[in-house]
Motif scaffolding. Structure first.
Motif, PDB file in Angstrom:
ATOM      1  N   ALA A   1      -1.864  -4.944   9.785  1.00 21.37           N
ATOM      2  CA  ALA A   1      -0.966  -6.077  10.006  1.00 21.37           C
ATOM      3  C   ALA A   1      -1.280  -6.757  11.333  1.00 21.37           C
ATOM      4  O   ALA A   1      -1.236  -7.993  11.448  1.00 21.37           O
ATOM      5  CB  ALA A   1       0.483  -5.605   9.986  1.00 21.37           C
ATOM      6  N   ASP A   2      -1.629  -5.949  12.329  1.00 23.23           N
ATOM      7  CA  ASP A   2      -1.986  -6.522  13.635  1.00 23.23           C
ATOM      8  C   ASP A   2      -3.268  -7.333  13.531  1.00 23.23           C
ATOM      9  O   ASP A   2      -3.393  -8.408  14.121  1.00 23.23           O
ATOM     10  CB  ASP A   2      -2.148  -5.389  14.653  1.00 23.23           C
ATOM     11  CG  ASP A   2      -2.483  -5.906  16.050  1.00 23.23           C
ATOM     12  OD1 ASP A   2      -1.627  -6.590  16.648  1.00 23.23           O
ATOM     13  OD2 ASP A   2      -3.606  -5.644  16.522  1.00 23.23           O
ATOM     14  N   LYS A   3      -4.265  -6.840  12.765  1.00 18.03           N
ATOM     15  CA  LYS A   3      -5.510  -7.578  12.584  1.00 18.03           C
ATOM     16  C   LYS A   3      -5.290  -8.839  11.753  1.00 18.03           C
ATOM     17  O   LYS A   3      -5.901  -9.874  12.010  1.00 18.03           O
ATOM     18  CB  LYS A   3      -6.564  -6.693  11.899  1.00 18.03           C
ATOM     19  CG  LYS A   3      -7.161  -5.618  12.782  1.00 18.03           C
ATOM     20  CD  LYS A   3      -8.144  -4.752  12.029  1.00 18.03           C
ATOM     21  CE  LYS A   3      -9.379  -5.527  11.607  1.00 18.03           C
ATOM     22  NZ  LYS A   3     -10.220  -5.931  12.736  1.00 18.03           N
ATOM     23  N   ARG A   4      -4.424  -8.757  10.757  1.00 23.53           N
ATOM     24  CA  ARG A   4      -4.190  -9.893   9.865  1.00 23.53           C
ATOM     25  C   ARG A   4      -3.248 -10.931  10.469  1.00 23.53           C
ATOM     26  O   ARG A   4      -3.210 -12.076  10.054  1.00 23.53           O
ATOM     27  CB  ARG A   4      -3.615  -9.382   8.543  1.00 23.53           C
ATOM     28  CG  ARG A   4      -3.422 -10.467   7.480  1.00 23.53           C
ATOM     29  CD  ARG A   4      -2.905  -9.869   6.192  1.00 23.53           C
ATOM     30  NE  ARG A   4      -2.833 -10.891   5.145  1.00 23.53           N
ATOM     31  CZ  ARG A   4      -1.749 -11.632   4.898  1.00 23.53           C
ATOM     32  NH1 ARG A   4      -0.648 -11.446   5.601  1.00 23.53           N
ATOM     33  NH2 ARG A   4      -1.764 -12.549   3.944  1.00 23.53           N
ATOM     34  N   GLN A   5      -2.446 -10.471  11.473  1.00 20.26           N
ATOM     35  CA  GLN A   5      -1.384 -11.318  12.022  1.00 20.26           C
ATOM     36  C   GLN A   5      -0.365 -11.654  10.937  1.00 20.26           C
ATOM     37  O   GLN A   5       0.116 -12.783  10.811  1.00 20.26           O
ATOM     38  CB  GLN A   5      -1.960 -12.601  12.637  1.00 20.26           C
ATOM     39  CG  GLN A   5      -2.864 -12.352  13.841  1.00 20.26           C
ATOM     40  CD  GLN A   5      -2.136 -11.713  15.019  1.00 20.26           C
ATOM     41  OE1 GLN A   5      -1.202 -12.280  15.568  1.00 20.26           O
ATOM     42  NE2 GLN A   5      -2.557 -10.503  15.385  1.00 20.26           N
ATOM     43  N   GLY A   6      -0.065 -10.677  10.133  1.00 21.44           N
ATOM     44  CA  GLY A   6       0.899 -10.814   9.049  1.00 21.44           C
ATOM     45  C   GLY A   6       1.075  -9.464   8.383  1.00 21.44           C
ATOM     46  O   GLY A   6       0.282  -8.542   8.586  1.00 21.44           O
ATOM     47  N   SER A   7       2.114  -9.309   7.594  1.00 17.14           N
ATOM     48  CA  SER A   7       2.415  -8.008   6.991  1.00 17.14           C
ATOM     49  C   SER A   7       1.339  -7.568   6.005  1.00 17.14           C
ATOM     50  O   SER A   7       0.732  -8.385   5.313  1.00 17.14           O
ATOM     51  CB  SER A   7       3.767  -8.063   6.280  1.00 17.14           C
ATOM     52  OG  SER A   7       3.728  -9.013   5.226  1.00 17.14           O
ATOM     53  N   VAL A   8       1.080  -6.264   5.961  1.00 16.81           N
ATOM     54  CA  VAL A   8       0.146  -5.654   5.020  1.00 16.81           C
ATOM     55  C   VAL A   8       0.823  -4.426   4.424  1.00 16.81           C
ATOM     56  O   VAL A   8       1.377  -3.596   5.150  1.00 16.81           O
ATOM     57  CB  VAL A   8      -1.168  -5.239   5.707  1.00 16.81           C
ATOM     58  CG1 VAL A   8      -2.072  -4.503   4.713  1.00 16.81           C
ATOM     59  CG2 VAL A   8      -1.897  -6.446   6.269  1.00 16.81           C
ATOM     60  N   HIS A   9       0.770  -4.307   3.100  1.00 19.77           N
ATOM     61  CA  HIS A   9       1.392  -3.180   2.418  1.00 19.77           C
ATOM     62  C   HIS A   9       0.329  -2.387   1.661  1.00 19.77           C
ATOM     63  O   HIS A   9      -0.439  -2.951   0.883  1.00 19.77           O
ATOM     64  CB  HIS A   9       2.464  -3.662   1.437  1.00 19.77           C
ATOM     65  CG  HIS A   9       3.546  -4.475   2.087  1.00 19.77           C
ATOM     66  ND1 HIS A   9       4.522  -3.914   2.888  1.00 19.77           N
ATOM     67  CD2 HIS A   9       3.783  -5.816   2.073  1.00 19.77           C
ATOM     68  CE1 HIS A   9       5.327  -4.863   3.331  1.00 19.77           C
ATOM     69  NE2 HIS A   9       4.897  -6.035   2.850  1.00 19.77           N
ATOM     70  N   ILE A  10       0.282  -1.093   1.899  1.00 23.14           N
ATOM     71  CA  ILE A  10      -0.604  -0.193   1.175  1.00 23.14           C
ATOM     72  C   ILE A  10       0.214   0.499   0.093  1.00 23.14           C
ATOM     73  O   ILE A  10       1.254   1.113   0.379  1.00 23.14           O
ATOM     74  CB  ILE A  10      -1.236   0.845   2.118  1.00 23.14           C
ATOM     75  CG1 ILE A  10      -2.087   0.141   3.184  1.00 23.14           C
ATOM     76  CG2 ILE A  10      -2.098   1.831   1.331  1.00 23.14           C
ATOM     77  CD1 ILE A  10      -2.673   1.080   4.222  1.00 23.14           C
ATOM     78  N   ARG A  11      -0.230   0.414  -1.152  1.00 20.95           N
ATOM     79  CA  ARG A  11       0.543   0.948  -2.268  1.00 20.95           C
ATOM     80  C   ARG A  11      -0.334   1.856  -3.137  1.00 20.95           C
ATOM     81  O   ARG A  11      -1.555   1.677  -3.210  1.00 20.95           O
ATOM     82  CB  ARG A  11       1.124  -0.178  -3.119  1.00 20.95           C
ATOM     83  CG  ARG A  11       1.875  -1.242  -2.312  1.00 20.95           C
ATOM     84  CD  ARG A  11       2.520  -2.253  -3.238  1.00 20.95           C
ATOM     85  NE  ARG A  11       3.024  -3.432  -2.534  1.00 20.95           N
ATOM     86  CZ  ARG A  11       4.161  -3.475  -1.863  1.00 20.95           C
ATOM     87  NH1 ARG A  11       4.915  -2.394  -1.787  1.00 20.95           N
ATOM     88  NH2 ARG A  11       4.551  -4.592  -1.263  1.00 20.95           N
TER      89      ARG A  11
END
Length: 623
Positions: free
Chosen positions: A332-342
């Motif tokens: 999320a820090d690298k993307r500058q947005g939320s990331v969800h691992i499922r």
């Protein structure tokens, strides 16, 4: 002397990265820990089972070091960077690094362009992608340029306005002709904004506009023009069908599955963008049988997403990594947005994951022999060569060659192989500056001196700036230097390294009477080498590549002045005397062996001109 038990007592109960080294100080493993003291102690506890690979790694640990961080997230980031830089033997490693193409709109320019890009960097440009098909990207760029009449040249505007004639694209009405000065930045920006909307996926306005223009041309009975618009409309529709352009604010997913057998593993990735699968790719990994799927997946997450600039907002895995929250925070820090691992258990995503797993198994079964063969001829050959000269752990080789025509336009080449594969981004070419005439030994001394002096200077400058040495272009030194020659070339290289305070093994590629490599000259003796071995084939490839790179560069310079000879650089030698000397002596070596009197006997020569040639060839002329 490093006392492991004593050093274990000094480990802090803090997050950080630990680095294991062997007796030769080579890094063999890098790991992260929430608590350094608890994690590192585990390796040296007899009751703790780390698996066969880790047990072998522990047997080779001579000493270790560690870096304390403020958080586990910082430790993860540091671990990723260090693994990518040092590629330790006992870490699970990707066997290949891939880059994916982007469409780049150069908004930082007054008259922006739409171009092909392999990397996404932080600049004023707008990027679309990544895509798995380079051809699809090029087709899309070509279409955008034609539909929106954007420039394709790399001239600098507005400085170049009015300089030179408009190109063919202007006359074909595929470019508005920025170079003519007839279009303002504001007018041009309208086309750029329309192109951006199209690249975002909004193709309806484009199709509507082209349809309207096609109808107008048809009403005016200009059927050729109408057919042109019809073809553009079909191209736009085909482009949209073939490749859905990515939006960073939409739902994008990577579906990741694994197949493995023994020491081989394949990771299959499906790229889903805006709800549509746009492509897939696979990656080969070297693993240990006792590695769990979770450990392999974790290693892949680190290496793949630390090297790609695009990160989707959803990642689907076959199993949950041990530190899922930590990875989500890092991504999320690298993307500058939320990331969800499922980890999907049912539904469409679970089916996609199963499909990706089947594809991974197919790739593994079909390509296992090819993978092993490729590894044997590259990394295996490198290990074989390193073992031959006692340079265990060597990965990077550099080879050098000199090319010239009778001493004219002398150039040097430096080619680099890493893990048995060409590393073309690190190739370098040198134009000889200090040597006059055909003197390969002196030319090689100049090339080596410039290469390593430049590297040492870059390292010092980067240290002063507080930057890592990987930032420089000459700062990565080889583990082995291969010289295209025997004792003479090796002695020159060793002398240069000694003067610069460097200790790097140097091998000479000794040739037989037919100019074929027959062995290696190392430490003042010739080492025989099996001509049927992978190591010998690797040396041959390296040697051929050094020749090719040097000759190609020399030809490019020579073509600029095809009839020039080193004789033209000698005062008093004009065209007639040059031709006379070249007709009398078979080669530059024959001319160099001649006395001043023999040179003076050539028709058209006199004693003054002969002495000038003799002094030049024997290094007595002025600089």
């Amino acid at each position: 002397m490093f006392d492991i038990q004593e050093e274990l007592k000094k480990l802090p109960d803090q997050p950080g990265v630990y680095i294991m080294r062997d007796r030769s100080d080579t890094i063999i493993y890098i790991g992260k820990a929430k608590s350094l003291t608890k994690r590192v102690h585990q390796y040296f506890q007899a009751s703790h089972d780390e698996g066969i690979k880790k047990q072998r790694m522990v047997e080779h640990i001579d000493h270790f070091e560690y870096i304390v961080t403020d958080s586990e997230l910082e430790a993860l980031i540091l671990e990723c960077n260090l693994i990518k830089e040092h590629r330790p033997r006992y870490n699970t490693m990707l066997r290949d690094d891939k880059t994916y193409p982007y469409i780049k709109v150069t908004l930082g320019e007054e008259y922006p362009r739409v171009i092909f890009a392999r990397r996404m960097i932080r600049d004023k440009s707008r990027y679309f992608g990544p895509f798995t098909s380079g051809n699809a990207v090029r087709e899309t760029i070509d279409l955008v340029q034609k539909v929106f009449h954007l420039r394709t040249c790399n001239r600098k505007f507005p400085e170049s306005i009015g300089k030179g004639r408009p190109c063919l694209n202007y006359h074909m009405k595929q470019c508005r002709g920025v170079c003519t000065g007839l279009v303002s930045p504001e007018e041009y920006k309208v086309n750029v904004d329309q192109a951006l909307e199209f690249l975002k996926g909004n193709d309806k306005p484009v199709i509507d506009r082209l349809t309207s223009e096609m109808q107008e041309a048809s009403d005016a009975l200009d059927f050729e023009k109408a057919a042109g618009y019809r073809d553009l409309i079909n191209a736009v529709k085909s482009c949209v069908e073939k490749q859905k352009i990515t939006r960073t604010d939409s739902d994008d997913q990577d579906i990741i599955a694994i197949a493995r057998e023994g020491n081989d593993a394949v990771i299959q990735v499906f790229f889903v963008r805006s709800g549509r699968m746009i492509g897939r790719d696979h990656f080969f990994l070297s693993v240990s049988p006792d590695d769990t799927d979770g450990e392999i997946t974790e290693a892949f997450l680190q290496q793949f997403y630390s090297g790609t600039p695009f990160i989707p907002n959803e990642i689907y895995l076959p199993c949950e990594p041990e530190n899922m929250d930590l990875y989500e925070e890092w991504l999320a820090d690298k993307r500058q947005g939320s990331v969800h691992i499922r980890v999907p258990k049912r539904g469409q995503k679970a089916k996609l994951l199963q499909l990706a797993g089947k594809n991974a198994e197919i790739v593994l079964n079909q390509d296992r022999d090819r993978i092993k063969k490729d590894e044997k001829r590259t990394e295996g050959a490198m290990r074989e060569l390193a073992s031959l000269i006692g340079a265990e752990g060597a990965k990077r080789m550099e080879a050098y060659d000199i090319s010239n025509t009778n001493g004219y336009q002398s150039v040097g080449s430096m080619v680099v192989f890493e893990n048995g594969r060409p590393l073309r981004n690190d190739y370098r070419k040198f134009r000889i500056k200090t040597v006059k005439g055909p003197n390969d030994y002196a030319s090689m001394r100049e090339v080596l001196t410039r290469r390593f002096t430049h590297g040492l200077e870059e390292i010092e400058e980067l240290k002063k700036q507080g930057l890592g040495t990987e930032s420089g272009s000459f700062t990565r030194f080889p583990d082995i230097i291969m010289m295209d020659g025997g004792k003479g070339q090796v002695n020159i290289a060793e002398d240069v390294l000694k003067q610069l305070g460097l200790d790097i093994p140097v091998c000479g590629m000794v040739k037989d009477d037919r100019h074929r490599t027959r062995g290696l000259y190392y430490h003042s003796e010739e080492l025989p080498i099996d001509t049927g071995s992978d190591a010998f084939r690797l040396i041959t490839r390296l040697q051929d590549e050094a020749h090719r790179f040097a000759i190609t560069y020399h030809k490019s310079l020579r073509s600029k002045n095809a009839y020039h000879s080193f004789l033209d650089d000698i005062p008093g030698i004009g065209e007639k005397r040059r031709l006379a000397l070249m007709g009398h002596f078979i080669s530059a070596d024959d001319l160099k062996k001649a006395t001043a009197e023999e040179i003076a006997s050539v028709p058209g020569m006199n004693s003054a001109a002969a002495n000038a040639v003799y002094d030049y060839l024997h290094g007595k002329g002025s600089d």
